[in-house]
Design an enzyme around this catalytic site. Structure first.
Site, mmCIF file in Angstrom:
data_model
loop_
_atom_site.group_PDB
_atom_site.id
_atom_site.type_symbol
_atom_site.label_atom_id
_atom_site.label_comp_id
_atom_site.label_asym_id
_atom_site.label_seq_id
_atom_site.Cartn_x
_atom_site.Cartn_y
_atom_site.Cartn_z
ATOM 1 N N LYS A 1 8.074 -74.016 -58.702
ATOM 2 C CA LYS A 1 9.038 -74.888 -57.804
ATOM 3 C C LYS A 1 9.038 -76.121 -57.786
ATOM 4 O O LYS A 1 10.189 -76.785 -58.080
ATOM 5 C CB LYS A 1 8.952 -74.233 -56.356
ATOM 6 C CG LYS A 1 9.940 -74.664 -55.479
ATOM 7 C CD LYS A 1 10.248 -73.403 -54.409
ATOM 8 C CE LYS A 1 9.221 -73.465 -53.242
ATOM 9 N NZ LYS A 1 9.534 -74.512 -52.213
ATOM 10 N N ARG B 1 12.033 -80.854 -60.212
ATOM 11 C CA ARG B 1 11.985 -82.136 -60.580
ATOM 12 C C ARG B 1 12.736 -82.270 -62.074
ATOM 13 O O ARG B 1 13.219 -83.380 -62.413
ATOM 14 C CB ARG B 1 10.494 -82.611 -61.091
ATOM 15 C CG ARG B 1 9.581 -83.005 -59.925
ATOM 16 C CD ARG B 1 8.272 -82.909 -59.688
ATOM 17 N NE ARG B 1 7.642 -83.831 -58.849
ATOM 18 C CZ ARG B 1 7.254 -83.091 -57.287
ATOM 19 N NH1 ARG B 1 7.824 -81.899 -57.319
ATOM 20 N NH2 ARG B 1 6.655 -83.745 -56.547
ATOM 21 N N GLY C 1 12.127 -78.815 -48.620
ATOM 22 C CA GLY C 1 11.922 -80.382 -48.349
ATOM 23 C C GLY C 1 11.522 -81.305 -49.620
ATOM 24 O O GLY C 1 12.103 -82.319 -49.506
ATOM 25 N N GLN D 1 5.809 -85.735 -52.003
ATOM 26 C CA GLN D 1 7.105 -85.595 -51.844
ATOM 27 C C GLN D 1 7.559 -87.380 -51.473
ATOM 28 O O GLN D 1 8.430 -87.990 -52.072
ATOM 29 C CB GLN D 1 7.769 -84.892 -50.584
ATOM 30 C CG GLN D 1 7.780 -83.218 -51.177
ATOM 31 C CD GLN D 1 7.944 -82.503 -49.902
ATOM 32 O OE1 GLN D 1 8.456 -82.723 -48.922
ATOM 33 N NE2 GLN D 1 8.095 -81.229 -50.341
ATOM 34 N N ASP E 1 -0.220 -75.651 -49.842
ATOM 35 C CA ASP E 1 0.999 -74.533 -49.699
ATOM 36 C C ASP E 1 0.155 -73.232 -49.710
ATOM 37 O O ASP E 1 0.633 -72.069 -49.703
ATOM 38 C CB ASP E 1 1.385 -74.503 -51.183
ATOM 39 C CG ASP E 1 2.555 -75.595 -50.964
ATOM 40 O OD1 ASP E 1 2.924 -76.288 -49.927
ATOM 41 O OD2 ASP E 1 3.094 -76.256 -51.985
HETATM 42 C C1 S3P Z 1 5.812 -80.536 -52.976
HETATM 43 C C2 S3P Z 1 4.872 -81.276 -52.383
HETATM 44 C C3 S3P Z 1 4.200 -80.717 -51.021
HETATM 45 C C4 S3P Z 1 4.279 -79.107 -50.915
HETATM 46 C C5 S3P Z 1 5.572 -78.477 -51.383
HETATM 47 C C6 S3P Z 1 6.039 -79.201 -52.780
HETATM 48 C C7 S3P Z 1 6.403 -81.036 -54.137
HETATM 49 O O1 S3P Z 1 4.585 -81.421 -50.059
HETATM 50 O O2 S3P Z 1 3.703 -78.878 -49.897
HETATM 51 O O3 S3P Z 1 5.760 -77.322 -51.121
HETATM 52 O O4 S3P Z 1 6.966 -80.351 -55.005
HETATM 53 O O5 S3P Z 1 6.082 -82.645 -54.188
HETATM 54 P P1 S3P Z 1 4.092 -82.821 -49.475
HETATM 55 O O6 S3P Z 1 4.004 -83.481 -50.636
HETATM 56 O O7 S3P Z 1 4.895 -83.303 -48.428
HETATM 57 O O8 S3P Z 1 2.720 -82.501 -48.847
#
Ligand code: S3P
Length: 425
Positions: free
Chosen positions: A24, A29, A94, A168, A313
């Site tokens: 995912k 990305r 998110g 993120q 995760d």
């Molecule tokens: C993700 C980063 C993680 C993860 C999310 C996917 C990403 O979140 O929990 O499921 O693809 O960058 P955080 O970076 O906010 O911890």
């Protein structure tokens, strides 16, 4: 709202799974990064789940042309990013809202990013604040989405040390810099998943990591397009790794999984609990990819307090293994779990209690007293895909009724069919 009734599995399974959902994080990305090029990007095994389809729809509204032909997705970027006439819907993701916020902060135009009822409750200041500090114009609703972005290509440089370990946030800042910023650096306390750095480097971006500091410069010309085969998602595969570990005499082969070290820490911790796991490295394009073989074994409790970002995760599924293990397990320093698709500390612990597991919630984690078995219960997913799938795996041992399981489609559309295959001879 769909519910899932899991029957107790009466016999062991021994199978090879070829079709674990694609990654995912990498799929999101691919969509966003393809817009840094002036040529079509070719993506094999793009994850066609709700979250990532929403990202694809956003790219289309920004002017990209998307063609899907079986497992090949081609994204042709627009010459200039178009200003959409309606809000850009990120669904439950998110990753989508925060990465698009970074990217769009550096594009000319007005953009509104929104999402589903769960996403609207997740904190956005973690990206809005640092982006506004470099000159982005973002209005939020007291720290929450919708985000209204008036993008501009004259963002300031930054030297940012994030106090939250989040891929993120890191990615949002990197994207803003590349799109409309100045030479900048980004530092995190502990390395988080590094797909952004790896992929942008392969596309020819000015990005390098020195002594834990990421050094980024904006791109003067378009980046090379992506030509990528996305591996299976180690977080999705992990549900079945736990299944093989806890169902006596079972074995599973999980094919073509990302073996990126920032993504397989949960497997390492499961090994520390006594699991029998073998990794077969096969290739290394953009990142290491291979097969993972997991055999049933008895588990012992463990304390996890480090490298939390590397297994954040997978903690819901790991909690199922902890409930079966002998002795006490403790998770600390994991407050970030409270701001995921649900408050995962509460949703894990409250649901485990319904299954008669002795456990306790802390501000930044929990303690689980392993009991070797679950009591069948009716549990609520709280709209969180990973909670729903974790308790479905627990149900293999005891049976389980899970309410509100549509959320599984956000990341793992074929989860139920793979689960069903465990019951077949
Ligand atoms: C993700 C980063 C993680 C993860 C999310 C996917 C990403 O979140 O929990 O499921 O693809 O960058 P955080 O970076 O906010 O911890």
């Amino acid at each position: 709202m769909t519910n899932l009734k899991i029957r107790k599995l009466k016999k062991p399974f021994g199978i090879t799974i070829q079709d674990i959902a694609s990654d995912k994080s990498i799929s999101h990305r691919c969509v966003i990064f393809s817009l840094f090029s002036d040529k079509p990007s070719t993506i094999f095994n793009f994850l066609l789940a709700q979250d990532t389809q929403d990202s694809l729809n956003i790219a289309k509204k920004l002017g990209a042309v998307v063609e899907i032909d079986e497992n090949k997705t081609t994204i042709t970027p627009p010459t200039n990013i178009l200003q959409p006439d309606e809000p850009l819907y990120c669904g439950n993701a998110g990753t989508a809202i925060r990465l698009w916020a970074g990217f769009l902060s550096g594009c000319e135009g007005k953009f509104i990013l929104t999402g589903d009822e769960y996403l609207l409750k997740r904190p956005m200041s973690r990206v809005v604040k640092p982006l506004c500090n470099i000159g982005a114009n973002i209005k939020d609703l007291a720290g929450f989405a919708p985000l209204t972005i008036l993008g501009n290509t004259h963002l300031k440089n930054f030297s940012f040390h994030s106090d939250i370990d989040s891929a993120q946030i890191k990615s949002a800042m990197i994207l803003a810099c590349i799109k409309g910023g100045q030479n900048s650096t980004y530092k995190e306390n502990n390395l988080t998943r590094d797909h952004t750095e790896r992929m942008l480097d392969c596309m020819g971006a000015n990005i390098k990591t020195e002594n834990g500091k990421i050094i980024i410069s904006p791109t003067k010309k378009p980046l090379r397009p992506l030509n990528i085969t996305i591996p299976a998602d180690p977080s999705s595969a992990f549900f079945f790794a736990v299944a093989a570990t806890i169902v006596p005499n079972s074995q599973i082969v999980l094919k073509n999984i990302s073996l990126n070290p920032t993504r397989i820490e949960a497997y390492k911790q499961l090994e520390n609990m006594g699991a029998d796991i073998t990794y077969i490295n096969k290739e290394n394009t953009y990142e290491p990819i291979g097969d993972i073989i997991v055999k049933h074994s008895s588990l012992v409790g463990i304390t996890i307090s480090d490298n939390i970002a590397w297994l954040i995760d997978e903690l819901p599924a790991l909690a199922i293994a902890m409930s079966i293990a002998k002795g006490k397990s403790v998770v600390k320093n994991a407050k970030e779990l409270r701001v995921k698709e649900s408050d995962r500390i509460s949703s894990i612990i409250n649901n485990l209690k319904l299954c008669d597991i002795c456990c306790e919630e802390f501000d930044d984690g929990y303690e689980i007293q392993g009991s070797g078995k679950f009591q069948k219960a009716t549990i609520n997913s709280h709209g969180d895909h990973r909670v729903a799938m974790s308790f479905a795996i627990a149900g293999l041992l005891s049976g389980m009724d899970i309410e509100d399981t549509d959320c599984i489609l956000t990341s793992f559309p074929n989860f139920r069919s793979i689960l069903r295959s465990l019951y077949q001879d």
